[in-house]
Design a protein around this motif. Structure first.
Motif, PDB file in Angstrom:
ATOM      1  N   SER A   1     -10.383   6.491  11.685  1.00 50.07           N
ATOM      2  CA  SER A   1      -9.086   5.831  11.464  1.00 50.07           C
ATOM      3  C   SER A   1      -9.274   4.319  11.353  1.00 50.07           C
ATOM      4  CB  SER A   1      -8.127   6.166  12.608  1.00 50.07           C
ATOM      5  OG  SER A   1      -8.664   5.688  13.833  1.00 50.07           O
ATOM      6  N   ASN A   2     -10.390   3.935  10.741  1.00 58.14           N
ATOM      7  CA  ASN A   2     -10.698   2.504  10.653  1.00 58.14           C
ATOM      8  C   ASN A   2     -11.790   2.268   9.619  1.00 58.14           C
ATOM      9  OD1 ASN A   2     -13.214   3.151  12.249  1.00 58.14           O
ATOM     10  ND2 ASN A   2     -11.649   3.547  13.799  1.00 58.14           N
TER      11      ASN A   2
ATOM     12  N   LYS B   1      -2.884   6.959   1.458  1.00 56.64           N
ATOM     13  CA  LYS B   1      -2.728   7.122   2.914  1.00 56.64           C
ATOM     14  C   LYS B   1      -1.823   8.311   3.222  1.00 56.64           C
ATOM     15  CE  LYS B   1      -2.085   4.169   6.993  1.00 56.64           C
ATOM     16  NZ  LYS B   1      -3.324   4.507   7.699  1.00 56.64           N
TER      17      LYS B   1
ATOM     18  N   ALA C   1      -5.243  -1.649  11.736  1.00 53.20           N
ATOM     19  CA  ALA C   1      -4.025  -2.372  12.107  1.00 53.20           C
ATOM     20  C   ALA C   1      -3.818  -2.378  13.624  1.00 53.20           C
ATOM     21  CB  ALA C   1      -2.825  -1.740  11.414  1.00 53.20           C
TER      22      ALA C   1
ATOM     23  N   GLU D   1     -16.332   5.468   6.212  1.00 48.68           N
ATOM     24  CA  GLU D   1     -15.493   4.690   7.135  1.00 48.68           C
ATOM     25  C   GLU D   1     -15.387   5.432   8.458  1.00 48.68           C
ATOM     26  OE1 GLU D   1     -11.505   4.446   5.441  1.00 48.68           O
ATOM     27  OE2 GLU D   1     -11.695   6.488   4.669  1.00 48.68           O
TER      28      GLU D   1
ATOM     29  N   ARG E   1       0.841  -1.213   0.000  1.00 51.41           N
ATOM     30  CA  ARG E   1       0.000   0.000   0.000  1.00 51.41           C
ATOM     31  C   ARG E   1       0.870   1.255   0.000  1.00 51.41           C
ATOM     32  NH1 ARG E   1      -4.426   0.588   4.594  1.00 51.41           N
ATOM     33  NH2 ARG E   1      -2.540   0.919   5.832  1.00 51.41           N
TER      34      ARG E   1
ATOM     35  N   ILE F   1      -5.662  -2.712   5.293  1.00 51.70           N
ATOM     36  CA  ILE F   1      -4.932  -3.980   5.239  1.00 51.70           C
ATOM     37  C   ILE F   1      -5.630  -4.984   6.164  1.00 51.70           C
ATOM     38  CG2 ILE F   1      -2.676  -5.065   5.670  1.00 51.70           C
ATOM     39  CD1 ILE F   1      -2.832  -3.011   3.265  1.00 51.70           C
ATOM     40  N   THR F   2      -6.131  -4.486   7.286  1.00 52.74           N
ATOM     41  CA  THR F   2      -6.861  -5.351   8.217  1.00 52.74           C
ATOM     42  C   THR F   2      -8.196  -5.775   7.592  1.00 52.74           C
ATOM     43  OG1 THR F   2      -5.948  -3.843   9.864  1.00 52.74           O
ATOM     44  CG2 THR F   2      -7.436  -5.564  10.673  1.00 52.74           C
TER      45      THR F   2
HETATM   46  N1  PMP Z   1      -9.569   3.970   7.196  1.00 51.36           N
HETATM   47  C1  PMP Z   1      -8.858   5.019   7.642  1.00 51.36           C
HETATM   48  C2  PMP Z   1      -9.338   6.401   7.345  1.00 51.36           C
HETATM   49  C3  PMP Z   1      -7.693   4.805   8.397  1.00 51.36           C
HETATM   50  O1  PMP Z   1      -6.981   5.860   8.846  1.00 51.36           O
HETATM   51  C4  PMP Z   1      -7.285   3.484   8.702  1.00 51.36           C
HETATM   52  C5  PMP Z   1      -6.073   3.210   9.531  1.00 51.36           C
HETATM   53  N2  PMP Z   1      -4.967   3.933   9.177  1.00 51.36           N
HETATM   54  C6  PMP Z   1      -8.064   2.424   8.210  1.00 51.36           C
HETATM   55  C7  PMP Z   1      -9.195   2.706   7.457  1.00 51.36           C
HETATM   56  C8  PMP Z   1      -7.688   0.994   8.472  1.00 51.36           C
HETATM   57  O2  PMP Z   1      -6.585   0.614   7.699  1.00 51.36           O
HETATM   58  P1  PMP Z   1      -5.600  -0.540   8.199  1.00 51.36           P
HETATM   59  O3  PMP Z   1      -6.442  -1.738   8.449  1.00 51.36           O
HETATM   60  O4  PMP Z   1      -4.669  -0.727   7.063  1.00 51.36           O
HETATM   61  O5  PMP Z   1      -4.961  -0.034   9.448  1.00 51.36           O
END
Ligand code: PMP
Length: 286
Positions: free
Chosen positions: A185-186, A150, A246, A182, A52, A209-210
């Motif tokens: 941060s997830n 990102k 993550a 979303e 990514r 990624i999760t």
């Molecule tokens: N969406 C957003 C806006 C995020 O900031 C994150 C985490 N950085 C995620 C989703 C989840 O991504 P990941 O599973 O790769 O941490």
């Protein structure tokens, strides 16, 4: 013991680590990042995060200052030097520091990208919220149109967390054109009649990624997965809800805009997926 961080090729105590005031990450949020979690001193899904990262850099025409295998070694070295058992490694690459402030991208040949990594030690498997579940509020999604990249433009997500906090909640789900994109941060999910529903991939959300791992595990466990958008109203009528990231792994959501889901306790699908995710991550972290 002071934390050892990595800055542009050097391992340094955090108080000695410095970046220029002209760094474009600082001046323009012209930087991308990744957060890779550590479990039992090993990296969860480093390859997914590295892929990514390459994509984010490519989309922004930003040079990668480090080979991926060297980057893996830096991650491992920081885990060792900081004695991390559970926690995260934060990585940021910016378009470097020109000798002035200029909107125009500097020439990558003369201004190299800058790279910073640091560790955060934190209990991940025993996070208290996994037992109680999270309360979320909905807020309008007013971020830019390339959320699949990102970048470190995290002011609005940060404001969203503050809005949630002020409302007595834990986090916010963002809504665009009436549909949930979303979490701040997830990635966001609901469960209805055993089906797991989460927004389809596109430029509107980060490709977690999760998320990829959890959907793969869900399908392997014969669970039904629907990748489509949903509204807050549909979410409030769902049997359960959860988020993934993550650092949070799979975290149950028990309340949306004041409406309690089910009996207000973490649901069985979220709990099962959390268990599977932790087990699989323990087995595959490297
Ligand atoms: N969406 C957003 C806006 C995020 O900031 C994150 C985490 N950085 C995620 C989703 C989840 O991504 P990941 O599973 O790769 O941490």
């Amino acid at each position: 013991m002071s934390r050892i961080v990595y800055v542009n090729g050097e391992y340094l105590p955090e108080e000695e680590a410095k970046v220029s005031i002209f760094d474009r990450g600082f001046l323009f949020a012209d930087a991308v990042y990744e957060v890779t979690s550590v479990l039992g001193g090993k990296l969860i899904d480093f390859d997914g995060h590295a892929a990514r990262l390459q994509r984010s850099l490519g989309e922004l025409d930003m040079a990668n200052p480090i080979e991926i295998e060297d980057l893996r070694q830096v991650h491992r070295e920081l885990v060792t030097r900081n004695d991390i058992d559970e926690g995260m490694i934060y990585l940021q690459i910016s378009r470097g520091a020109d000798n002035d402030r200029d909107f125009v991208f500097p020439d990558a040949e003369t201004v190299p990208s800058s790279i910073v990594l640091f560790t955060q030690s934190k209990p991940l498997t025993q996070a208290p919220a996994a037992k109680t579940g999270l309360k979320v509020i909905s807020i309008e999604d007013i971020r830019w149109g390339r959320r699949d990249i990102k970048t470190v433009q995290l002011l609005y997500p940060s404001m969203g967390k503050m809005m949630a906090k002020k409302a007595g909640a834990d986090d916010a789900w963002m809504v665009e054109d009436g549909e949930v994109t979303e979490g701040t941060s997830n990635n966001a999910y609901i469960v209805k009649d055993g089906r797991i529903i989460t927004r389809h991939l596109g430029r509107e959300i980060l490709h977690g990624i999760t998320r990829a791992a959890v959907l793969r595990f869900a399908r392997e466990a014969q669970m039904q997965v629907e990748e489509r958008a949903f509204t807050i109203e549909e979410a409030q009528q769902a049997d359960e809800a959860f988020i993934t990231s993550a650092s949070a792994f799979v975290m149950p959501v028990v309340e949306i805009d004041g409406k309690t889901l089910g009996d207000g306790a973490p649901g069985p699908v979220a709990q099962r997926l959390r268990e599977i995710y932790i087990e699989e991550s323990r087995n595959t972290a490297s």
